[in-house]
Design an enzyme around this catalytic site. Sequence first.
Site, PDB file in Angstrom:
ATOM      1  N   GLU A 170      12.013   3.249   3.732  1.00 53.24           N
ATOM      2  CA  GLU A 170      12.938   4.112   4.468  1.00 53.24           C
ATOM      3  C   GLU A 170      12.872   3.706   5.764  1.00 53.24           C
ATOM      4  O   GLU A 170      13.371   4.114   6.715  1.00 53.24           O
ATOM      5  CB  GLU A 170      12.469   5.573   4.456  1.00 53.24           C
ATOM      6  CG  GLU A 170      12.595   6.340   2.911  1.00 53.24           C
ATOM      7  CD  GLU A 170      11.889   7.586   2.876  1.00 53.24           C
ATOM      8  OE1 GLU A 170      11.187   8.353   4.032  1.00 53.24           O
ATOM      9  OE2 GLU A 170      11.577   8.246   1.633  1.00 53.24           O
ATOM     10  N   ASP A 207      -5.065   1.644  -1.489  1.00 58.06           N
ATOM     11  CA  ASP A 207      -6.318   1.706  -2.041  1.00 58.06           C
ATOM     12  C   ASP A 207      -6.393   1.975  -3.640  1.00 58.06           C
ATOM     13  O   ASP A 207      -5.865   2.885  -4.046  1.00 58.06           O
ATOM     14  CB  ASP A 207      -7.085   2.834  -1.601  1.00 58.06           C
ATOM     15  CG  ASP A 207      -8.764   3.108  -1.893  1.00 58.06           C
ATOM     16  OD1 ASP A 207      -9.337   2.080  -1.411  1.00 58.06           O
ATOM     17  OD2 ASP A 207      -9.038   3.984  -2.684  1.00 58.06           O
TER      18      ASP A 207
HETATM   19  C1  GLC Z   1     -11.655   1.188  -2.693  1.00 56.56           C
HETATM   20  C2  GLC Z   1     -12.311   1.015  -1.419  1.00 56.56           C
HETATM   21  C3  GLC Z   1     -13.910   1.458  -1.584  1.00 56.56           C
HETATM   22  C4  GLC Z   1     -13.802   2.991  -1.909  1.00 56.56           C
HETATM   23  C5  GLC Z   1     -12.838   3.078  -3.269  1.00 56.56           C
HETATM   24  C6  GLC Z   1     -12.652   4.818  -3.647  1.00 56.56           C
HETATM   25  O1  GLC Z   1     -12.007   0.428  -3.526  1.00 56.56           O
HETATM   26  O2  GLC Z   1     -12.417  -0.080  -0.743  1.00 56.56           O
HETATM   27  O3  GLC Z   1     -14.554   1.378  -0.580  1.00 56.56           O
HETATM   28  O4  GLC Z   1     -15.015   3.412  -2.517  1.00 56.56           O
HETATM   29  O5  GLC Z   1     -11.755   2.474  -2.996  1.00 56.56           O
HETATM   30  O6  GLC Z   1     -11.811   5.215  -2.691  1.00 56.56           O
END
Ligand code: GLC
Length: 496
Positions: A249, A194
């Site tokens: 790993e 993310d």
């Molecule tokens: C990413 C996710 C989103 C979230 C953000 C914070 O962009 O796709 O949905 O709000 O990260 O975690």
Amino acid sequence: MYQIYPRAFADTDGDGIGDLPGVTASLDHLAGPPDSLGVDAIWLSPFYPHGGVDGGYDVTDFTAVAPEFGSLTDVDRLLAASHERGVRVLLDLITGHTSDRHPWFAAARASRANASRDWYLWADPRPGTAPPTNWVAAFGGPAWTLDPGSEQFFHHTFYPEQPDLNWRNAAVREEMANAMRFWLDRGVDGFRVDAIEFLIKDRRLRDNPPAGPPLPPWAPEPGGLRRRWTRNQPGLAGVLRHLRRVADEYPDRVLVGELYASASQVAAALGGIRGDGLHLALDHQLAKSAWDAKAFRRAIGAAERHLAPPLSPTWAFSNHDLSRHATRWGAERARLAALILLTLRGTVCLYQGEEIGMTDLVPAPGPGRDGAMRDRAGRDPARGPFDWDEAARQRSDHQSLLAFYRGLVELRRRSPALRHGTLSLLRRLPPGVLGYERHFETEKLTVLANMSHRRTVIRLPSGQANTQLMATDVDQVHPTGSKVELEADHGVVVVG
Ligand code: GLC
Ligand code: MG
């Protein structure tokens, strides 16, 4: 790859919330039977225990399952059932922040002297009680919130309930590595990582400058500022290399980063030619682009320049954060969009529901059964419940969008040119037409997409009659000798 937002996918226990057994029970839609979509991998948006403010992206425990989604046993069952069909399973790794209800944050917040204080980003107020910098959070408002107990601010790239982790802290790196190992040990095939561009912030806490001239659409900057000191900072490459070493790993695992950035920044996330960063990174330039042949051409061209083999781009048109592309670009363009997406070079990620043409839903007013989930940033429309009735209808209809997606996925699977081939953009096409060649050894395919509002005639580059492999609609595509006539919003894949 196919993105599942579990909350809105398939509900098996009747609580109105999609769950992990629902995903397992729905695998026939995705892979296995001949009338399934035929995906190679699924990526599951988070199902971890969470604080209820960011669709599961505000995690309170990285190594557990929130009760509404099921249990660890359900994860194991989903892994086994997916692997049986040859489908890989990726989880969402939320590296940048935790929920403010995560025990780590509770400990860090407890006192300035706490050993884990430094796991998050704290700073003293500026004279008076002003925040330490002018940084703005992704969904608006200051990116700093005062903790009255310790009289310091903590930083959050997203909502105030999502304090950012300090990736310069060795213990944070190790804790997150252990969370990854927890899932990799269970047989998870990798992670979608993310919001990677924000993992490292300027150490000196310098103010961001004004945004200046208009920025490209894929780089939205909040509050009229340019994120000069808050994204893609030096030190990020080291963090990504660390994550990569953890994945390495284990045999045969993959990390797919999420970032909204230029093709050169995507290339940097992959570690450039050294390739020691993440294996893949989602390129959102097309998703953020207008429906315009020139803009598409520019984004594809940039990917060809900066992500030339052995690197490769990862494309998606929709996800849980954006308005669905059938709404953004128009439902009448869904077939042509699919034809383009699934003939691009690299990896493709579909978002649940696009294969049946789902558009944004207007959520019913009120708290709903799943009361806590109303996204403050307005992203609920893209997170409407998967329409299983529509999927069942389209499954038996050979003309359906679902059948078209299935055909494209199948073509992509069996065509070496689409799987491994080069991509060369075609020049001298009529205005509004996007075209490219895919080429591998003896196989050459040409993709032509009429993105304009008018019927158009295209002279085929190879100058001879061609065999059509795939058309958005055979009645709207007229090949005659060395020419092909395309109605608006239609396209074709031809041999040669
Ligand atoms: C990413 C996710 C989103 C979230 C953000 C914070 O962009 O796709 O949905 O709000 O990260 O975690
Ligand atoms: Mg349920």
